[in-house]
Design a protein around this motif. Structure first.
Motif, PDB file in Angstrom:
ATOM      1  N   UNK A 106      45.209  35.600  41.609  1.00  0.00           N
ATOM      2  CA  UNK A 106      44.002  35.539  41.058  1.00  0.00           C
ATOM      3  C   UNK A 106      43.748  34.364  40.115  1.00  0.00           C
ATOM      4  N   UNK A 107      42.299  34.035  40.124  1.00  0.00           N
ATOM      5  CA  UNK A 107      41.789  33.283  39.060  1.00  0.00           C
ATOM      6  C   UNK A 107      41.717  33.976  37.639  1.00  0.00           C
ATOM      7  N   UNK A 108      42.320  33.324  36.464  1.00  0.00           N
ATOM      8  CA  UNK A 108      41.967  33.877  35.174  1.00  0.00           C
ATOM      9  C   UNK A 108      41.477  33.368  34.452  1.00  0.00           C
ATOM     10  N   UNK A 109      41.341  31.839  34.317  1.00  0.00           N
ATOM     11  CA  UNK A 109      40.444  31.120  33.416  1.00  0.00           C
ATOM     12  C   UNK A 109      40.644  29.658  33.715  1.00  0.00           C
ATOM     13  N   UNK A 251      41.503  42.071  33.307  1.00  0.00           N
ATOM     14  CA  UNK A 251      40.649  43.250  32.962  1.00  0.00           C
ATOM     15  C   UNK A 251      39.757  42.831  31.825  1.00  0.00           C
ATOM     16  N   UNK A 252      38.998  43.700  31.432  1.00  0.00           N
ATOM     17  CA  UNK A 252      37.722  43.252  30.388  1.00  0.00           C
ATOM     18  C   UNK A 252      38.378  42.840  29.019  1.00  0.00           C
ATOM     19  N   UNK A 253      39.226  43.726  28.649  1.00  0.00           N
ATOM     20  CA  UNK A 253      39.773  43.305  27.076  1.00  0.00           C
ATOM     21  C   UNK A 253      40.573  41.900  27.044  1.00  0.00           C
ATOM     22  N   UNK A 275      37.728  35.997  35.599  1.00  0.00           N
ATOM     23  CA  UNK A 275      38.218  37.088  36.734  1.00  0.00           C
ATOM     24  C   UNK A 275      36.989  37.273  37.477  1.00  0.00           C
ATOM     25  N   UNK A 276      37.441  37.661  38.996  1.00  0.00           N
ATOM     26  CA  UNK A 276      36.077  37.802  39.723  1.00  0.00           C
ATOM     27  C   UNK A 276      35.954  36.420  40.595  1.00  0.00           C
ATOM     28  N   UNK A 277      36.022  35.494  39.986  1.00  0.00           N
ATOM     29  CA  UNK A 277      35.775  34.069  40.672  1.00  0.00           C
ATOM     30  C   UNK A 277      36.589  33.536  41.354  1.00  0.00           C
TER      31      UNK A 277
END
Length: 284
Positions: A106-109, A251-253, A275-277
């Motif tokens: 998953x993409x993080x940043x 996650x959000x935090x 996240x989510x991209x």
């Protein structure tokens, strides 16, 4: 990296924690600790020092980081010597996924790569597209220092040389075989150019004379993914720990912490949370 066993990897992670002054995690038992193999930029920038204690606080999982080049981190995952990866070498990551030993990727940043060099910019590359800048460095014989360690940064450097039509060789070109922080120091001492991720350079620039001399080209986009390693890579892999880390870092935090990291000290974030991209949405 040549880590012979998971035990050695754990010990190496503990030594890194001691060496960077991180406090020992309180509470989690040995059964609730996981190994994160990651690129040196996440450590050299200081990001791990912020994220990992929060991860332990939220999940109860202690994280033992092994900070090496992305290539070495990916090999650790392939051999089942790490539970989860945080890396930035997309082509090598895709090869690992194709072996069938991974779970989610998953993409993080993201941030970007920058060409840094002496303030005088002896090759005159400031206003050039990056491929032309690399060709100009080679043509001028200006000193260039490479990590030469099969890291994500080194992989991108090799792609840039290829785009420039250059096979780097000669007295002007030097490889350190070391991480980003060490390579920046060598380049600084030599008055040479090098390719760096922006986060590590900004985190260490106060001790350097080097300046960013070329940036902003689309070829310099630097994307980080988190990758679960599964027991298919080895029986010692802890899928529960890997899943906990992946769930937490997207996650959000964690995403908020990533987006805020660097703003106080540098006036700008060192990473952009994603996240989510998908990499395609970023142009990578």
């Amino acid at each position: 990296m040549g880590v012979p066993s998971r035990v050695a990897a754990v010990l190496a992670g503990l030594l890194l924690l001691v060496g960077c002054g991180a406090p020992p995690a309180a509470g989690p038992s040995a059964e609730r600790s996981l190994i994160l193999a990651t690129t040196t930029s996440t450590q050299d920038s200081g990001l791990l020092d912020v994220l990992l204690p929060a991860m332990t606080e939220d999940t109860g999982w202690a994280v033992k980081p092994i900070a090496v080049g992305s290539g070495a981190a990916i090999e650790m995952g392939r051999r089942g010597e790490a539970d989860v990866l945080l890396v930035h070498s997309p082509a090598a990551e895709e090869e690992l996924v194709a072996t069938g030993v991974t779970g989610r990727r998953l993409l993080v940043m993201h941030n970007d790569f920058v060409l840094v060099g002496p303030a005088t910019d002896p090759a005159g590359i400031r206003e050039l597209p990056v491929a032309e800048a690399m060709a100009t460095i080679a043509r001028s014989g200006s000193a260039f220092v490479s990590r030469g360690d099969e890291s994500g940064t080194h992989a991108r450097e090799k792609q840039l040389w290829e785009a420039a039509g250059v096979d780097p060789d000669g007295v002007w070109y030097r490889s350190t075989g070391q991480g980003m922080g060490a390579t920046l120091r060598v380049a600084d001492e030599a008055g040479a150019y090098t390719l760096s991720d922006r986060a590590t350079f900004l985190a260490q620039r106060d001790g350097l004379r080097l300046q960013i001399v070329n940036s902003g080209d689309a070829r310099l986009l630097n994307i980080y993914h988190v990758i679960e390693i599964t027991p298919a890579a080895g029986e010692r892999v802890q899928p529960e720990g890997a899943a906990a880390f992946v769930d937490w870092i997207v996650g959000p935090r964690a995403q908020q912490m990533i987006g805020e990291f660097g703003t106080t000290e540098f006036g700008e974030p060192l990473f952009t949370p994603d996240a989510g991209k998908t990499a395609e949405q970023l142009g990578g």
